[in-house]
Write a protein that holds these residues in place. Structure first.
Motif, PDB file in Angstrom:
ATOM      1  N   ILE A 318      -0.772  -2.770   8.612  1.00 61.01           N
ATOM      2  CA  ILE A 318      -0.562  -1.330   8.670  1.00 61.01           C
ATOM      3  C   ILE A 318       0.517  -1.239   7.390  1.00 61.01           C
ATOM      4  O   ILE A 318      -0.058  -0.321   6.666  1.00 61.01           O
ATOM      5  CB  ILE A 318      -0.127  -0.735   9.891  1.00 61.01           C
ATOM      6  CG1 ILE A 318      -1.118  -0.892  10.802  1.00 61.01           C
ATOM      7  CG2 ILE A 318       0.620   0.588   9.567  1.00 61.01           C
ATOM      8  CD1 ILE A 318      -0.307  -0.718  12.405  1.00 61.01           C
ATOM      9  N   ILE A 319       1.369  -2.041   7.349  1.00 63.89           N
ATOM     10  CA  ILE A 319       2.513  -1.679   6.055  1.00 63.89           C
ATOM     11  C   ILE A 319       1.626  -1.841   4.929  1.00 63.89           C
ATOM     12  O   ILE A 319       1.766  -1.162   4.055  1.00 63.89           O
ATOM     13  CB  ILE A 319       3.552  -2.752   6.041  1.00 63.89           C
ATOM     14  CG1 ILE A 319       4.475  -2.606   7.501  1.00 63.89           C
ATOM     15  CG2 ILE A 319       4.226  -3.061   4.951  1.00 63.89           C
ATOM     16  CD1 ILE A 319       5.354  -3.824   7.838  1.00 63.89           C
ATOM     17  N   LEU A 320       0.660  -2.870   4.622  1.00 63.70           N
ATOM     18  CA  LEU A 320       0.120  -3.258   3.475  1.00 63.70           C
ATOM     19  C   LEU A 320      -0.928  -1.984   3.179  1.00 63.70           C
ATOM     20  O   LEU A 320      -1.027  -1.701   1.677  1.00 63.70           O
ATOM     21  CB  LEU A 320      -0.541  -4.569   3.557  1.00 63.70           C
ATOM     22  CG  LEU A 320       0.222  -5.759   3.572  1.00 63.70           C
ATOM     23  CD1 LEU A 320      -1.002  -7.161   3.699  1.00 63.70           C
ATOM     24  CD2 LEU A 320       0.992  -5.952   2.212  1.00 63.70           C
ATOM     25  N   SER A 321      -1.528  -1.427   3.957  1.00 63.17           N
ATOM     26  CA  SER A 321      -2.563  -0.419   3.928  1.00 63.17           C
ATOM     27  C   SER A 321      -1.520   0.810   3.628  1.00 63.17           C
ATOM     28  O   SER A 321      -2.275   1.556   2.799  1.00 63.17           O
ATOM     29  CB  SER A 321      -3.306  -0.058   5.350  1.00 63.17           C
ATOM     30  OG  SER A 321      -3.926   0.937   5.156  1.00 63.17           O
ATOM     31  N   GLU A 322      -0.499   1.214   4.184  1.00 56.73           N
ATOM     32  CA  GLU A 322       0.097   2.427   3.692  1.00 56.73           C
ATOM     33  C   GLU A 322       0.790   2.209   2.158  1.00 56.73           C
ATOM     34  O   GLU A 322       0.682   3.285   1.401  1.00 56.73           O
ATOM     35  CB  GLU A 322       1.480   2.550   4.684  1.00 56.73           C
ATOM     36  CG  GLU A 322       1.142   2.844   6.139  1.00 56.73           C
ATOM     37  CD  GLU A 322       0.761   4.292   6.199  1.00 56.73           C
ATOM     38  OE1 GLU A 322       1.558   5.267   5.713  1.00 56.73           O
ATOM     39  OE2 GLU A 322      -0.403   4.593   6.722  1.00 56.73           O
ATOM     40  N   LYS A 323       1.152   0.974   1.935  1.00 61.21           N
ATOM     41  CA  LYS A 323       2.030   0.714   0.652  1.00 61.21           C
ATOM     42  C   LYS A 323       0.780   0.739  -0.362  1.00 61.21           C
ATOM     43  O   LYS A 323       0.978   1.287  -1.597  1.00 61.21           O
ATOM     44  CB  LYS A 323       2.788  -0.583   0.549  1.00 61.21           C
ATOM     45  CG  LYS A 323       3.656  -0.504   1.384  1.00 61.21           C
ATOM     46  CD  LYS A 323       4.910   0.593   1.604  1.00 61.21           C
ATOM     47  CE  LYS A 323       5.923   0.358   2.527  1.00 61.21           C
ATOM     48  NZ  LYS A 323       6.717   1.752   2.442  1.00 61.21           N
ATOM     49  N   SER A 324      -0.269   0.296  -0.125  1.00 56.92           N
ATOM     50  CA  SER A 324      -1.697   0.213  -0.930  1.00 56.92           C
ATOM     51  C   SER A 324      -1.906   1.707  -1.492  1.00 56.92           C
ATOM     52  O   SER A 324      -2.197   2.092  -2.602  1.00 56.92           O
ATOM     53  CB  SER A 324      -2.643  -0.524  -0.267  1.00 56.92           C
ATOM     54  OG  SER A 324      -3.711  -0.420  -1.325  1.00 56.92           O
TER      55      SER A 324
END
Length: 454
Positions: A318-324
């Motif tokens: 989720i973190i990587l998706s949001e930051k992406s």
């Protein structure tokens, strides 16, 4: 008769300055003058008049401090509705500080007059008294209006200012004791040399000797102890406040991603159902370009809910998706290659802290790049090297970054809050005996994390 009227007028002015300065100071601190009804406004006005009467009545013998404290205590209670303790503290401190400042400036000018009156061939008159009073009142209002600037100072700067003020006051006390003891020694010499019968001179001399020889050293020693203890307390308070902010930020980050996870779980179920419906509609519908276009647009939007990353950790995905998405909005090239399948020994809240802050710092550095020709990029990788889980995050930058003892030195105005991200990372790594290494090059910033695998 003229002198009596003048001194009465002087005490009225002093009492008005005392009250007005108090109300201004309360406003500077942030308290609102708000009597609930007309009756309380009248009572408050009567209290102000009583303060003036107290000043006039006791101008010969000196101000009755106790009466002023009581009246000011009632003023604190009525329009400001302070608690008993708060009203008492404010009334006592304000009265003592006010009188201290008033008497200090008046007696400095008086001392200056005594030293220069023979040289300048002048005598005491009403005009000098007016000058003395004016200087004292100007000093009081200057201090009151500076409260707003004092409020804006950081906690550390305030306390260092208090330390400096305490040192100055103590130095003045030592100088006063020295001057007073020298005068008493001269008086004692006159008494003894002329054999004037005065028994009290013998009894008072041990106290004078103590004040002259021992007391200054005691004051200096106590000041040194006080300063060292206060600085020690400031450091521990600063560290405690910093870790409270870190923990608060950790909780907020974790709860944020946890809420996203719960929302995504619901959306995933809907996504699979809708995706199946779209497939069925596409099969049974008559060939129609508009319908195809419409269904394809829905499918494109549904792709946002597909799992872009599959690291082996739900929160990290989720973190990587949001930051992406954030990088895409800011035109930052985001490259990620992380396998976190063996990182299950790290708590979810620490996963959130490490990766969120690492990427937030990288995005912030890229966002400061103003030249369009300079490439904005973030490369983050996570893999196992021997018995360590290694996370390496590299990002472009243009601003000058200074590092000292593996800490980033900032030029930001809010130095206290800056660096909380890195401190959050270090706080989480400490639980797992992990380390953070920072490398700063001309156009890039590299953060490398080493966590022993348990």
């Amino acid at each position: 008769m003229l002198n009596i009227k003048f001194y009465i007028a002087r005490e009225i002015i002093d009492s008005l300055v005392f009250v007005v300065a108090f109300f201004i100071m309360m406003k500077q601190i942030g308290y609102v003058y708000n009597p609930k009804n007309i009756f309380l406004k009248i009572v408050n006005l009567l209290l102000v008049l009583l303060i003036i009467m107290v000043q006039i009545k006791y101008y010969v013998f000196g101000i009755d401090i106790i009466l002023l404290v009581v009246l000011l205590f009632l003023i604190c209670k009525i329009p400001y509705e302070f608690t008993l303790k708060k009203a008492f503290v404010y009334s006592v401190l304000y009265t003592l500080i006010y009188k201290g400042v008033e008497f200090t400036f008046k007696y400095i000018l008086l001392y200056f007059f005594i030293l220069t009156k023979d040289k300048l061939n002048i005598e005491w008159n009403i005009y000098f008294d007016i000058f003395q009073n004016t200087i004292s009142n100007v000093a009081i209002f200057s201090i009151v209006f500076s409260f707003d600037k004092l409020k804006k100072l950081s906690i550390n700067k305030k306390y260092y200012l208090y330390i400096g003020f305490t040192i100055i006051i103590n130095m003045l006390i030592i100088l006063f004791l020295k001057k007073a003891s020298n005068s008493i020694y001269d008086l004692y010499s006159i008494v003894t040399d002329n054999k004037i019968p005065y028994n009290q001179s013998v009894k008072i001399m041990p106290f004078v000797n103590f004040a002259d020889l021992a007391l200054p050293y005691i004051i200096v020693a106590s000041n040194i102890v006080f300063i060292f203890e206060l600085i020690k307390l400031l450091k521990s308070t600063h560290e405690k406040a910093k870790y409270e902010v870190i923990n608060e930020k950790l909780d907020m980050q974790y709860n944020y991603y946890l809420n996203i996870k719960q929302s995504q779980d619901k959306v995933k179920r809907l996504y699979h159902d809708i995706n199946n419906h779209m497939t069925n509609i596409k099969v049974i519908q008559n060939k129609n370009d508009e319908v195809d276009k419409y269904i394809n647009s829905i499918n494109e939007e549904l792709k946002d809910f597909e799992n872009t990353y599959n690291t082996g950790n739900v929160i990290l995905d989720i973190i990587l998706s949001e930051k992406s998405k954030l990088c895409q909005a800011k035109n930052i090239d985001f490259l990620c290659n992380i396998d976190f399948s063996k990182g299950d020994f790290i708590d979810m809240i620490d996963v959130s802290s490490i990766f969120s802050n690492l990427l937030d710092n990288a995005i912030e550095a890229c966002d400061k790049i103003e030249n369009e020709d300079d490439k904005k990029y973030i490369n983050i990788r996570g893999t196992i090297v021997k018995s360590y889980y290694v996370i390496k995050c590299e990002n472009s930058k243009t601003n000058q970054v200074v590092s000292k003892n593996n800490k980033i030195i900032t030029s930001k105005k809010n130095k206290y809050l800056h660096g909380i991200g890195l401190e959050s990372i270090k706080s989480s790594l400490k639980k797992y005996d992990g380390e953070l290494d920072i490398q700063i090059e001309e156009n890039k910033f590299i953060s490398t994390i080493y966590i022993p695998i348990k």
